[in-house]
Design a protein around this motif. Structure first.
Motif, PDB file in Angstrom:
ATOM      1  N   ASP A   1      39.141  31.547  18.115  1.00 39.85           N
ATOM      2  CA  ASP A   1      39.882  32.446  17.227  1.00 39.85           C
ATOM      3  C   ASP A   1      38.910  33.032  16.206  1.00 39.85           C
ATOM      4  OD1 ASP A   1      41.514  33.803  15.499  1.00 39.85           O
ATOM      5  OD2 ASP A   1      43.097  32.289  15.523  1.00 39.85           O
TER       6      ASP A   1
ATOM      7  N   PRO B   1      48.977  38.033  17.352  1.00 39.95           N
ATOM      8  CA  PRO B   1      50.253  37.822  18.055  1.00 39.95           C
ATOM      9  C   PRO B   1      51.441  38.397  17.278  1.00 39.95           C
ATOM     10  CG  PRO B   1      49.195  35.707  17.469  1.00 39.95           C
ATOM     11  CD  PRO B   1      48.240  36.795  17.106  1.00 39.95           C
TER      12      PRO B   1
ATOM     13  N   ARG C   1      50.853  47.247  23.038  1.00 44.30           N
ATOM     14  CA  ARG C   1      51.018  46.632  24.364  1.00 44.30           C
ATOM     15  C   ARG C   1      50.540  47.574  25.474  1.00 44.30           C
ATOM     16  NH1 ARG C   1      55.788  42.839  25.088  1.00 44.30           N
ATOM     17  NH2 ARG C   1      55.577  41.403  23.343  1.00 44.30           N
TER      18      ARG C   1
ATOM     19  N   PHE D   1      42.078  38.663  20.989  1.00 42.15           N
ATOM     20  CA  PHE D   1      43.262  38.265  20.242  1.00 42.15           C
ATOM     21  C   PHE D   1      42.775  37.415  19.076  1.00 42.15           C
ATOM     22  CE2 PHE D   1      45.985  38.421  24.340  1.00 42.15           C
ATOM     23  CZ  PHE D   1      46.270  39.759  24.126  1.00 42.15           C
TER      24      PHE D   1
ATOM     25  N   THR E   1      44.423  35.223  15.529  1.00 44.71           N
ATOM     26  CA  THR E   1      45.698  34.886  14.885  1.00 44.71           C
ATOM     27  C   THR E   1      45.807  35.465  13.480  1.00 44.71           C
ATOM     28  OG1 THR E   1      44.853  32.823  13.943  1.00 44.71           O
ATOM     29  CG2 THR E   1      45.922  32.701  16.126  1.00 44.71           C
TER      30      THR E   1
ATOM     31  N   ALA F   1      50.184  30.787  18.799  1.00 46.26           N
ATOM     32  CA  ALA F   1      49.497  31.913  19.454  1.00 46.26           C
ATOM     33  C   ALA F   1      49.474  31.805  20.975  1.00 46.26           C
ATOM     34  CB  ALA F   1      48.068  32.020  18.917  1.00 46.26           C
TER      35      ALA F   1
ATOM     36  N   TYR G   1      50.681  34.456  23.820  1.00 47.36           N
ATOM     37  CA  TYR G   1      49.777  35.137  24.762  1.00 47.36           C
ATOM     38  C   TYR G   1      50.258  34.904  26.208  1.00 47.36           C
ATOM     39  CZ  TYR G   1      46.580  35.027  20.667  1.00 47.36           C
ATOM     40  OH  TYR G   1      46.026  35.140  19.412  1.00 47.36           O
TER      41      TYR G   1
ATOM     42  N   VAL H   1      44.042  37.205  29.488  1.00 49.68           N
ATOM     43  CA  VAL H   1      44.201  36.386  28.273  1.00 49.68           C
ATOM     44  C   VAL H   1      42.905  35.624  27.998  1.00 49.68           C
ATOM     45  CG1 VAL H   1      45.428  34.414  27.258  1.00 49.68           C
ATOM     46  CG2 VAL H   1      46.707  36.203  28.451  1.00 49.68           C
TER      47      VAL H   1
ATOM     48  N   ARG I   1      40.339  37.750  26.367  1.00 51.14           N
ATOM     49  CA  ARG I   1      40.579  38.084  24.955  1.00 51.14           C
ATOM     50  C   ARG I   1      40.515  36.871  24.020  1.00 51.14           C
ATOM     51  NH1 ARG I   1      41.962  41.259  28.351  1.00 51.14           N
ATOM     52  NH2 ARG I   1      42.170  43.498  28.108  1.00 51.14           N
ATOM     53  N   CYS I   2      40.675  35.679  24.581  1.00 49.09           N
ATOM     54  CA  CYS I   2      40.674  34.467  23.737  1.00 49.09           C
ATOM     55  C   CYS I   2      39.398  33.646  23.910  1.00 49.09           C
ATOM     56  CB  CYS I   2      41.836  33.554  24.106  1.00 49.09           C
ATOM     57  SG  CYS I   2      43.418  34.278  23.844  1.00 49.09           S
TER      58      CYS I   2
END
Ligand code: NCD
Ligand code: ZN
Length: 365
Positions: free
Chosen positions: A11, A182, A221, A230, A232, A257, A261, A275, A278-279
């Motif tokens: 994060d 998110p 989106r 992504f 938080t 979060a 996701y 996902v 992005r994470c």
């Protein structure tokens, strides 16, 4: 029960409040919340009291983090009106330079063009600059970065015109990356509530950038293909503070979060690989996060649970998603071969988390 094994999530944007406001969160409670949410690296923002803007305040944060963290971490330095040279000299100890170009919580707001230019010119190219910029300020941040021949990362993009501007910049080959939270993907200003006290509530709803419209959420989106990370923006304040007449902006987010996701995957908007990009993959690249050996998280993707702030590890003890049905739960986290989280319990000892910019790169003992 479908079990997924994923990399430890990263994060790039949290506020763990330590030093300065440990009644809201500290390095221990905040990194416990991170592990519970599946994050094994968090990058912490500089809007502490006092803000992280010189060697002394940075050293104080490094000490607090080293003593208490249970997951790995990086420390973002704060851009002030007259600390561009200091920031550049301390860059090797930091995960990024944060510039607050618009109104938010804390005293780090930069108003003048001159200091924006000075930081963009001085700060080393190999350490990212992150901007809190909204609306047309995003255009200023991207343009000044381009003139300085460097990249810039735009934090918590929340609106249609903003994401469309970033898409246009990327299509021109301009080096800009961005993150989305998110809450900006799942909540609109209509969720704040009404005079009948339905909804989140006016004070609790305060957040920067403010929740936007349904059209903005749909635009985020629709443009997820150009969203790099992504994040938080985990910004804990206590329930009493959030229910006061002068509620500070910010939501805790680490523990809700991943389920959200994964909801994007169930909705068919993203794949699981999207996902993970992005994470994990993109934040790792953008923020030069070193590999964590023998580190992974296990997620029961079918586990259903109800979001309850009171049960969370964060000291904030509330969530804007209170009462929401969630799906997907972290069952185990393994960090460097050790099980550090299992059955909703943190097993790691304080001080087991490591700074991603360690002493060998300049951190003072
Ligand atoms: C953040 C905080 O509380 O530190 N609040 C917020 O609403 N996002 C500040 C910030 O991220 O700008
Ligand atoms: Zn933030």
């Amino acid at each position: 029960m479908t079990m997924l094994k994923l990399p430890g999530l990263i994060d790039p944007h949290v506020h763990l409040r330590d030093p300065g406001a440990i009644h809201k969160e500290d390095w221990h409670s905040g990194t416990c919340a991170a592990l519970a949410g599946g994050f094994t690296v968090v990058l912490d923002m500089p809007n502490n009291t006092p803000p992280i803007v010189d060697a002394e305040t940075l050293a104080a944060k490094q000490r607090a983090a080293r003593a208490k963290a249970v997951c790995d971490y990086g420390i973002h330095f704060g851009a002030g009106a007259d600390n561009a040279e200091i920031a550049a000299s301390l860059a090797p100890q930091c995960s990024g330079l944060k510039m607050y170009l618009d109104q938010t919580f804390g005293p780090l707001r930069l108003d003048d063009l001159q200091s924006l230019v000075a930081h963009m010119q001085h700060f080393p190219q190999d350490v990212p600059i992150l901007c809190h910029a909204e609306g047309r300020t995003i255009a200023a941040a991207i343009f000044v970065a381009e003139l300085a021949d460097r990249s810039v990362h735009i934090c918590h993009v929340s609106r249609k015109d903003e994401i469309e501007l970033i898409r246009a910049a990327k299509e021109k080959g301009i080096r800009v990356t961005c993150e989305v939270t998110p809450h900006h993907l799942f909540l609109t200003r209509d969720d704040c509530g009404d005079t009948n006290h339905r909804g989140i509530g006016a004070g609790k709803c305060e957040v920067r950038p403010m929740l936007a419209s349904r059209a903005d959420v749909e635009a985020l989106r629709a443009n997820l293909d150009i969203v790099d990370c992504f994040a938080t923006d985990h910004a804990p304040h206590t329930l009493a503070e959030k229910e006061s007449a002068t509620a500070p902006p910010g939501y805790p987010g680490l523990e809700t979060a991943l389920s959200l996701y994964l909801e994007l995957v169930r909705e068919g908007i993203l794949t699981l690989d999207d996902v993970i990009a992005r994470c994990y993959e993109n934040p790792r690249k953008i923020f030069n996060v070193p590999a964590q050996d023998e580190t992974w998280i296990e997620v029961d993707v079918d586990a259903e649970w109800i979001a309850r702030g009171a049960k969370m590890h964060t000291r904030a003890k509330w969530t804007p998603f209170e009462g929401r049905a969630m799906c997907g739960q972290v069952t185990r986290v393994v960090l460097r071969g050790q099980t550090v989280f299992e059955n909703d319990c943190v097993l790691a000892k304080p001080a087991s988390g490591k700074n991603i910019r360690p002493i060998s790169q300049g951190e003072k003992k």
